[in-house]
Structure formats: C-alpha cells, structure tokens
Design an enzyme around this catalytic site. Structure first.
Site, PDB file in Angstrom:
ATOM      1  N   GLN A 107      -5.197  -1.823   9.752  1.00 26.37           N
ATOM      2  CA  GLN A 107      -4.882  -3.113   9.138  1.00 26.37           C
ATOM      3  C   GLN A 107      -5.405  -4.257  10.011  1.00 26.37           C
ATOM      4  OE1 GLN A 107      -3.542  -3.637   6.087  1.00 26.37           O
ATOM      5  NE2 GLN A 107      -3.885  -5.815   6.416  1.00 26.37           N
ATOM      6  N   ASP A 110     -11.625   2.441   4.138  1.00 31.00           N
ATOM      7  CA  ASP A 110     -11.852   1.000   4.042  1.00 31.00           C
ATOM      8  C   ASP A 110     -13.336   0.663   3.971  1.00 31.00           C
ATOM      9  OD1 ASP A 110      -9.839  -0.834   3.666  1.00 31.00           O
ATOM     10  OD2 ASP A 110      -9.223  -0.885   5.769  1.00 31.00           O
ATOM     11  N   LYS A 160       0.829  -1.207   0.000  1.00 30.83           N
ATOM     12  CA  LYS A 160       0.000   0.000   0.000  1.00 30.83           C
ATOM     13  C   LYS A 160       0.862   1.255   0.000  1.00 30.83           C
ATOM     14  CE  LYS A 160      -3.818  -2.269   2.435  1.00 30.83           C
ATOM     15  NZ  LYS A 160      -4.483  -2.517   3.727  1.00 30.83           N
TER      16      LYS A 160
END
Length: 286
Positions: free
Chosen positions: A96, A119, A52
């Site tokens: 994460q 997200d 990322k």
C-alpha cells in the site's frame, strides 16, 4: 450526458469473479490469496486496505494484512516480502502506497515476485505493458479501460489527453490507450497552458488530486471525461479533479467521483489476483 457508472460495473465484475473463484475451488481446491503490506496509520490508506479486505471476503479470497509501524526498517519490510514471495498460499502481494519517507519504495516494488505483482508496478510488468504483452496492469488504469469498453467508447484514432504522469496512473494509462491505437498526449505539473492541450481532446483522463482542475472552459462539447482524482474538501466531502457540475453539461460521458473509477480499481485488484491464482494452479497441476 451519460454517467460512466463504475460502481454498477464493478459489482457485475465482482459477481463473475466470485463465480470463477467457486469453480477454482471445486476443480483444484485452490483459494486465491492476497497479502497486503500496510506501513503506518495513514487514514486514507487504512480505509482503502479495509475496502480491499471486504472485497476479498465477498469474492471468497484468502486475504491477510501485514500492519507495520511507521518506524519500521527497510530490512524488516524486505524480509516480509521475501516471506510472502515464498508463501504458496499467497498469489498476490500488494504494497500500500505511499510509504514513509525513510523507506526505499522502488527497491520494495522490485523485490515483489513479478508473478505475484498484482498491482503491476514491477519493472517486468511495466515493460510487458509498454510492449503490448500480457502481464499485470496497474488496477486503476485497467479499471478505466474496462469502463470505456463497457460503454463502447471508441479509442482508435481518438485524441486522448492524460493529465498526470505518475508511474501508478498516468504513464500506464497512456500506454494502455496507445496499445488501443489512440493518439495520446501526457500533461503534468510542468506543462505550459493545460487548457491548450485539453481543448482538442476527445477524451480527457485526469488523476492528480487537484480539486476543480478541469473546468468547463477547458473542454470541447461532447468530450468524454474520466475523473481519476480523489480529494477531500474542507467540509469533508470526497470530490475529483473535475468541476463535475459544470463540465458534465458539456460532456457526452463522464465518471462521477466518487462512484466512478474507485470501485473499478478494487474490482481489477480482485481480477489480477484471480489471474495469478489460476496461473499458480496450472503450475501446481503439472
């Protein structure tokens, strides 16, 4: 059989995002910013966060990773999220997953400001997705939708079977398909006789992390296969949830794994962060 090449499409999308970032910088001096919260040293999570970061660098984003030890407290992570919510240089916040067992994941996801929830896991954005309103959509299912659209795969009225009912992939995947007027069925670990459901599917979308879960005898001819799963064999090879070698012989379209959905997930993260940055730029201009 035609491969759904997520790697190729993700590069195309990334080039467009890079161009848009350049224009944003020229017009308002704004640089999209992404903050990642990484807890512990899980190798898969660390590798994914590194990918990322590299994508952010290529696209011209500002990015920062908050590396935290496995033993960190809930309170300490919450303080970091509040700080990032208030940081005007940060447009998107990504936690994460998975997190250590002593951490309340739901509470942390709810703490992220909805307008920075790139997200798409905050209940606010989940609600907007299920009601067909604009918001942030989880990156993996969104990437699948972009891939299907790129190859002009019709969804309206099609029988779609989603295997896996996670909040991250399965449920939002089903919602996106339903919003496109597909007929959607969700199967999961408690589903009796999975084959009975997949045999009638025009499109099978699977993401559960079980090697060779979907086999040739479980699908009909000309099926479209979207393999979202990622596992590592004993030999260290990355594979999906589908017996690719044999299922591909019956399918009209199929994603490779790796190289199918994975690259699209990162491309969608960049897209969501850019979207957040544009909204913030408009607010600051007023």
């Amino acid at each position: 059989m035609q491969l759904l090449d997520g790697k190729k499409l993700s590069k195309k999308i990334e080039l467009q995002i890079t161009s848009d970032v350049k224009k944003l910088k020229e017009t308002c001096g704004c640089t999209p910013g992404l903050a990642v919260v990484l807890v512990g040293q899980d190798p898969a999570s660390a590798a994914y966060v590194n990918m990322k970061k590299k994508a952010c660098d290529r696209a011209g984003f500002y990015s920062i990773t908050h590396d935290m030890p496995e033993t960190i407290s809930q309170e300490a992570i919450e303080k970091t999220i509040v700080m990032l919510n208030n940081d005007t240089n940060v447009d998107g916040i990504l936690i994460q997953l998975p997190l250590p067992s002593h951490i309340d994941t739901t509470k942390l996801l709810e703490l992220v400001a909805p307008e920075k929830d790139v997200d798409g896991f905050h209940p606010y954005n989940v609600g907007r997705l299920t009601t067909g309103l604009d918001g942030f959509v989880p990156c993996t299912p969104l990437g699948v939708m972009k891939l299907l659209a790129e190859y002009n795969i019709e969804l309206k009225g099609k029988n779609c079977v989603v295997v896996g009912a996670s909040n991250i992939v399965g449920k939002p995947m089903a919602a996106l398909l339903l919003n496109e007027n597909a007929t959607v069925e969700i199967c999961h670990i408690f589903t009796d006789d999975l084959k009975k459901h997949t045999m009638d599917a025009d499109i099978v979308l699977v993401g559960v992390g079980v090697i060779n879960l979907i086999t040739e005898d479980m699908v009909k001819p000309d099926v479209v296969i979207i393999d979202i799963g990622v596992s590592r064999t004993k030999e260290g090879k990355l594979v999906g949830d589908v017996d690719f070698e044999n299922v591909s012989k019956k399918s009209s379209y199929i994603t490779p794994s790796p190289g199918g959905v994975g690259p699209m997930t990162i491309a969608m993260l960049l897209g969501n962060t850019l979207k957040a940055a544009k909204v913030n730029a408009q607010k600051m201009a007023k």
